[in-house]
Motif scaffolding. Structure first.
Motif, mmCIF file in Angstrom:
data_model
loop_
_atom_site.group_PDB
_atom_site.id
_atom_site.type_symbol
_atom_site.label_atom_id
_atom_site.label_comp_id
_atom_site.label_asym_id
_atom_site.label_seq_id
_atom_site.Cartn_x
_atom_site.Cartn_y
_atom_site.Cartn_z
ATOM 1 N N LEU A 49 0.808 -1.210 0.000
ATOM 2 C CA LEU A 49 0.000 0.000 0.000
ATOM 3 C C LEU A 49 0.844 1.264 0.000
ATOM 4 O O LEU A 49 0.548 2.226 -0.729
ATOM 5 C CB LEU A 49 -0.947 -0.011 1.211
ATOM 6 C CG LEU A 49 -1.873 1.196 1.386
ATOM 7 C CD1 LEU A 49 -2.731 1.414 0.141
ATOM 8 C CD2 LEU A 49 -2.752 1.002 2.624
ATOM 9 N N ASN A 50 1.924 1.296 0.797
ATOM 10 C CA ASN A 50 2.743 2.519 0.843
ATOM 11 C C ASN A 50 3.422 2.783 -0.501
ATOM 12 O O ASN A 50 3.561 3.927 -0.931
ATOM 13 C CB ASN A 50 3.753 2.467 1.986
ATOM 14 C CG ASN A 50 4.756 1.335 1.868
ATOM 15 O OD1 ASN A 50 4.658 0.475 0.994
ATOM 16 N ND2 ASN A 50 5.730 1.311 2.763
ATOM 17 N N ASP B 107 3.238 5.715 5.053
ATOM 18 C CA ASP B 107 3.126 4.886 6.251
ATOM 19 C C ASP B 107 2.479 5.661 7.397
ATOM 20 O O ASP B 107 1.659 5.130 8.151
ATOM 21 C CB ASP B 107 4.506 4.382 6.686
ATOM 22 C CG ASP B 107 4.989 3.207 5.846
ATOM 23 O OD1 ASP B 107 4.128 2.505 5.270
ATOM 24 O OD2 ASP B 107 6.208 2.990 5.770
ATOM 25 N N ILE C 151 -1.228 5.959 6.792
ATOM 26 C CA ILE C 151 -1.896 4.679 7.056
ATOM 27 C C ILE C 151 -2.052 4.469 8.559
ATOM 28 O O ILE C 151 -3.120 4.092 9.041
ATOM 29 C CB ILE C 151 -1.091 3.519 6.423
ATOM 30 C CG1 ILE C 151 -1.064 3.664 4.898
ATOM 31 C CG2 ILE C 151 -1.715 2.174 6.799
ATOM 32 C CD1 ILE C 151 -0.017 2.790 4.208
ATOM 33 N N GLU C 152 -0.980 4.726 9.318
ATOM 34 C CA GLU C 152 -1.017 4.562 10.776
ATOM 35 C C GLU C 152 -2.060 5.461 11.422
ATOM 36 O O GLU C 152 -2.695 5.095 12.425
ATOM 37 C CB GLU C 152 0.366 4.858 11.365
ATOM 38 C CG GLU C 152 1.398 3.790 11.067
ATOM 39 C CD GLU C 152 2.781 4.164 11.575
ATOM 40 O OE1 GLU C 152 3.033 5.376 11.777
ATOM 41 O OE2 GLU C 152 3.598 3.258 11.782
ATOM 42 N N VAL D 283 -6.132 6.460 5.415
ATOM 43 C CA VAL D 283 -6.178 5.719 4.148
ATOM 44 C C VAL D 283 -7.219 4.614 4.233
ATOM 45 O O VAL D 283 -7.326 3.919 5.249
ATOM 46 C CB VAL D 283 -4.794 5.112 3.824
ATOM 47 C CG1 VAL D 283 -4.845 4.322 2.520
ATOM 48 C CG2 VAL D 283 -3.733 6.206 3.737
ATOM 49 N N THR D 284 -7.969 4.436 3.153
ATOM 50 C CA THR D 284 -8.908 3.315 3.061
ATOM 51 C C THR D 284 -8.709 2.565 1.749
ATOM 52 O O THR D 284 -8.267 3.142 0.758
ATOM 53 C CB THR D 284 -10.381 3.778 3.138
ATOM 54 O OG1 THR D 284 -10.650 4.677 2.048
ATOM 55 C CG2 THR D 284 -10.671 4.471 4.454
ATOM 56 N N GLU E 105 -4.298 -2.198 7.418
ATOM 57 C CA GLU E 105 -3.134 -2.214 8.297
ATOM 58 C C GLU E 105 -1.887 -1.899 7.475
ATOM 59 O O GLU E 105 -1.888 -2.014 6.252
ATOM 60 C CB GLU E 105 -2.973 -3.594 8.949
ATOM 61 C CG GLU E 105 -4.132 -3.999 9.846
ATOM 62 C CD GLU E 105 -3.923 -5.386 10.424
ATOM 63 O OE1 GLU E 105 -2.968 -6.069 9.996
ATOM 64 O OE2 GLU E 105 -4.716 -5.777 11.291
ATOM 65 N N LEU E 106 -0.809 -1.534 8.179
ATOM 66 C CA LEU E 106 0.475 -1.356 7.496
ATOM 67 C C LEU E 106 0.870 -2.675 6.847
ATOM 68 O O LEU E 106 0.680 -3.743 7.423
ATOM 69 C CB LEU E 106 1.562 -0.935 8.490
ATOM 70 C CG LEU E 106 1.628 0.542 8.884
ATOM 71 C CD1 LEU E 106 2.665 0.731 9.989
ATOM 72 C CD2 LEU E 106 1.968 1.420 7.692
ATOM 73 N N THR F 298 -0.432 -3.908 4.126
ATOM 74 C CA THR F 298 -1.501 -4.415 3.267
ATOM 75 C C THR F 298 -1.117 -4.237 1.800
ATOM 76 O O THR F 298 -0.472 -3.259 1.426
ATOM 77 C CB THR F 298 -2.817 -3.659 3.550
ATOM 78 O OG1 THR F 298 -3.197 -3.886 4.907
ATOM 79 C CG2 THR F 298 -3.935 -4.136 2.638
ATOM 80 N N VAL G 187 -8.249 3.007 -3.671
ATOM 81 C CA VAL G 187 -7.519 3.550 -2.523
ATOM 82 C C VAL G 187 -7.868 5.026 -2.366
ATOM 83 O O VAL G 187 -7.809 5.786 -3.335
ATOM 84 C CB VAL G 187 -6.002 3.377 -2.705
ATOM 85 C CG1 VAL G 187 -5.244 4.009 -1.538
ATOM 86 C CG2 VAL G 187 -5.648 1.908 -2.844
ATOM 87 N N VAL H 285 -7.325 8.593 0.163
ATOM 88 C CA VAL H 285 -6.579 9.266 1.229
ATOM 89 C C VAL H 285 -7.405 10.451 1.694
ATOM 90 O O VAL H 285 -7.785 11.299 0.883
ATOM 91 C CB VAL H 285 -5.198 9.735 0.748
ATOM 92 C CG1 VAL H 285 -4.459 10.440 1.881
ATOM 93 C CG2 VAL H 285 -4.374 8.561 0.237
#
Length: 242
Positions: A5-6, A21, A24-25, A29-30, A37-38, A40, A48, A50
């Motif tokens: 994902l990142n 990252d 996401i944390e 992000v969906t 989760e990190l 993914t 995706v 943001v």
């Protein structure tokens, strides 16, 4: 083909992998409406978003990505945070979303690169890749041969010893220094260790890219030749964050 994902986010030009990252944390992000989760992975059919807005993947051939060289004036802050007065994004006023590769202190001036290619950021910044940066520094008292020798052979700052580097005198109060590190306020701290104060600091070059033709406050797109050289130099560089 699945992507982390990142990496997916950075390749869209939204931000670097490290910043991705962080997003996401923080739950910004969906994937298909769900908070991931990190670590993914994302498929080609996933949506995706943001901060509630879908982001679009970049073209595989990178033709939609932007690479700029900017001669940063003193007083501009290298942040994408629009709430910060004098941020680099407002200063440039570029229509497409871009972000700086690394930093250049607010009191410093000179070359900084900006891009919409998140992958290239980590390749350039990773210390192991040892891509050199050339600075011209003016200090508050005469430069001595002893000072030049000491600066080039490692200086104890920030609980470490700086790497040996090339340092050459440039006038009575100036010197040129080429670094492959990027410690916080590194040159200023190195000078302070020997009782010198930096009065002017200008970054003249990053790798093979220099300030030629750029007045303070101006930017330009990297040339085709500069991009060819950069891609060759980064060919074996890792973009993975350690």
């Amino acid at each position: 083909m699945l992507k982390r994902l990142n990496k997916y986010i950075s390749e869209t030009g939204y931000c670097s992998r490290r910043e991705a990252d962080s997003l996401i944390e923080q739950g910004h992000v969906t994937i298909n409406g769900a908070v991931p989760e990190l670590g993914t992975k994302v498929g080609p059919d996933d949506i995706v978003s943001v901060k509630g807005k879908p982001i679009t993947p970049s073209k595989a051939d990178k033709t939609d990505r932007v690479y700029l060289a900017y001669n940063k004036p003193v007083g501009i802050t290298c942040t994408t945070e629009k709430k910060v007065k004098g941020n680099i994004i407002d200063a440039i006023g570029f229509k497409q979303r871009i972000f700086p590769i690394g930093r250049l202190d607010k009191p410093s001036e000179g070359l900084i690169l900006l891009t919409s290619d998140g992958d290239i950021v980590n390749k350039i910044l990773r210390a192991e890749n040892a891509h050199d940066k050339h600075y011209r520094v003016i200090v508050n008292k005469p430069v001595t041969s002893e000072f030049i020798h000491n600066m080039s052979n490692g200086v104890p700052i920030l609980n470490t010893i700086t790497k040996k580097c090339l340092v050459k005198q440039a006038g009575k109060f100036g010197f040129d220094i080429v670094l492959t590190q990027g410690l916080n306020r590194q040159i200023r701290r190195m000078c302070e260790y020997f009782g010198y104060e930096v009065t002017r600091l200008t970054r003249k070059r990053i790798m093979h890219i220099d300030l030629k033709g750029l007045k303070v406050g101006q930017y330009r797109h990297l040339t085709e030749q500069e991009m060819l050289q950069m891609n060759a130099a980064l060919k074996h560089s890792s973009s993975e964050i350690q």
